[in-house]
Design a protein around this motif. Structure first.
Motif: not given
Lengths: 363, 363
Positions: B14-15, B20-27, B241-244, B251-253
């Motif tokens: 799901a979405t 989060v997606l931007r950070q994953v791409a950057e790193e 997957a654990i990292y994401v 993000w929730v926090k």
């Protein structure tokens, strides 16, 4: 493309091709105009189905997997498969295992939960795969780990199975590094996290006549027949890992080296990388590899410093030279260089150069 | 941050939050100066261990998980857990299951491989969770699916367990959408691919006194006691997957809404999103949701067009309006809007606006 990234010799999870990582980053927010990251796609939607189908087709083509084998994308890794294989194939009967290192030893121990396990042969500390195997004609299967990641022992040829006993091979740490002689194989399995992609994806190649033998206590999610009947989508597959693996397959297909292309080019480079490193170790008086040349792994090269007091400074100097994760497995100590497909020749050349420099300074 | 991405109502995978997606791409090519992608890190190296420890600590904090619960990062998803739970907890004895939809029905069927399963109650086609449950005092546990993804049925309160029978809850599709009353729970499990991260990661929260009960045929890789003793690293965990998931926890926090922050803010927004959508459906003469208001899901909102001939044009127009993956599960038909944590209020507002426009045109 040039890169300033260091060379990462980790045993797995392990280095991945840089072009694959760049493509993953670029497609992170919008895969092919879909408006979705691959992570966000329904596994049953046409976008992800196209990704999974292409990954499977490319893997089948690369390894020349025959039509009577099913390719399954599963979860649980090699340690999971140590139980999943006997739950699916043993019928509670006899299983023979050849011990060539830590991984086959773990497989034998786990299979004992489900079957009558016999050790057909054991390498012990000899460093050479034994020739004489005690095999049972009525075994459900014979298990080999064809590349022992921790011990650096590899089968360079598969044995002929006796009296039609299916051969089960754990190819986790050399999958896609060389061709496989499927005529000798009943089932092959491997975790993705060495040569293929992210941890969390397990590939199983199973001959169709071996489906349908699962014990009643085999979970549906790990029953090969059930997984095969649902095209690996009985449960939600590790979609993102399959996507990355698929990009690695495409990278292998296009790989060029020494006038070759695809898996043949990958294998030739792996041979050259391994030869370069083993020759450097053998020529040195500081380092030693203790595996017989007949069964040295092309993927995982464990070695020891004869003066172990130098271990820490070796690792620190290596890291400073951009050579990461060379520490050996805690169970054997020493060093280990894992030189999977994605490790370029330049990485091994840099390691060999470092080995010589370090020896000149400390040897 | 603005985005032109469409709104994705997929039920899982799901979405995910766009930051989060931007950070994953950057790193992707170099995590925090390590020179490695997270995918390339040894799971035992200090970099990944720091990622996993922070993810677990943040998850424990967000859900206020008591100290006597272990949090396990596993593989196999909800369907895998349908077998893994009874292999670990049933002792081959009695298991009671309340059927509230497709997922609890699957759980009951799978548990029969290992235990004497009794259906304590069954929602059937009533759309309301039954009040009278046939419970056995000597059951090993009572199983509930606290949010049925396909049927859109959610428990808004957990029952008090009878005579200390542990409650096992499948929280896959509403994990991290609201607090959990742990005083009523023995074990909770959920796949990541709805509210938490990529498919292929399963979280298990298990009370420590329930460890050590596994059947002999339970694979080591799926034995909670073994996994707990190895800090979820008995086998290589799904590291990426654990990292994401860890980034989603962060993000929730930091999530803010209606003057609230963290999980309280997420829950309040989920309540508002669900109310907005259910009110629009109830006010319409074209759409209907068939679940009793007492147990309507905040996460998964199935609905039907009273004129089913309009289904295809509805889906096509929705897609053209940037509203993706609204098709209902094949087993029930109709439509379904999954409005997980990462679906912004603006996405539900856009859907409600589209519902009204479509009804005005076709109703």
């Amino acid at each position: 493309m040039t890169s300033s990234r260091p060379f990462n010799f980790a045993p797995g999870p392990a280095t991945l091709p840089e072009p694959v990582l760049r493509q993953v980053a670029e497609e992170m927010l919008d895969w092919h105009g879909s408006g979705m990251s691959v992570m966000e796609m329904s596994h049953r939607g046409k976008e992800f189905v196209s990704i999974a189908e292409r990954a499977e087709a490319d893997l089948r083509e690369l390894l020349a997997v025959p039509a009577n084998f099913r390719i399954l994308f599963m979860q649980g890794g090699g340690l999971g498969e140590n139980a999943i294989v006997p739950m699916n194939l043993s019928r509670g009967g006899k299983v023979d295992v050849v011990i060539t290192g830590s991984w086959s030893r773990k497989s034998a121990a786990e299979a004992r939960r489900y079957a009558d396990v016999q050790i057909a042969a054991d390498i012990g500390k000899t460093g050479v795969i034994p020739r004489d195997w005690q095999l049972r004609d009525d075994a459900a299967y014979l298990h080999l780990c064809t590349n022992e990641t921790i011990d650096g022992v590899e089968f360079h040829d598969l044995p002929q199975s006796a009296n039609g006993v299916p051969l089960v091979i754990d190819i986790s740490s050399h999958m896609l590094s060389r061709p496989i002689d499927w005529s000798r194989v009943g089932l092959a399995f491997g975790g993705a996290q060495k040569n293929v992609g992210p941890a969390g994806l397990t590939m199983v190649f199973v001959r169709e006549d071996l489906l349908g033998r699962a014990l009643d206590i085999c979970p549906s999610a790990f029953n090969y027949e059930t997984v095969a009947a649902h095209q690996s989508m009985f449960n939600t597959p590790p979609t993102f890992a399959i996507y990355v693996a698929g990009l690695v397959f495409q990278w292998v297909k296009g790989f060029e080296y020494a006038g070759l292309r695809g898996l043949a080019a990958i294998e030739r480079q792996n041979i050259d990388k391994a030869r370069l490193l083993y020759e450097a170790l053998d020529a040195s008086s500081l380092y030693e590899n203790r595996v017989d040349p007949s069964c040295r792994s092309r993927m995982n090269v464990p070695f020891f410093l004869k003066n172990e007091a130098l271990n820490e400074v070796f690792l620190a100097d290596a890291k400073a030279a951009g050579l990461l994760q060379l520490k050996g497995h805690k169970s054997v100590g020493g060093m280990r260089a894992s030189i999977y497909n994605a490790m370029p020749l330049a990485g091994v050349q840099a390691l060999v150069s470092f080995l010589k420099t370090f020896e000149a300074r400390h040897g």
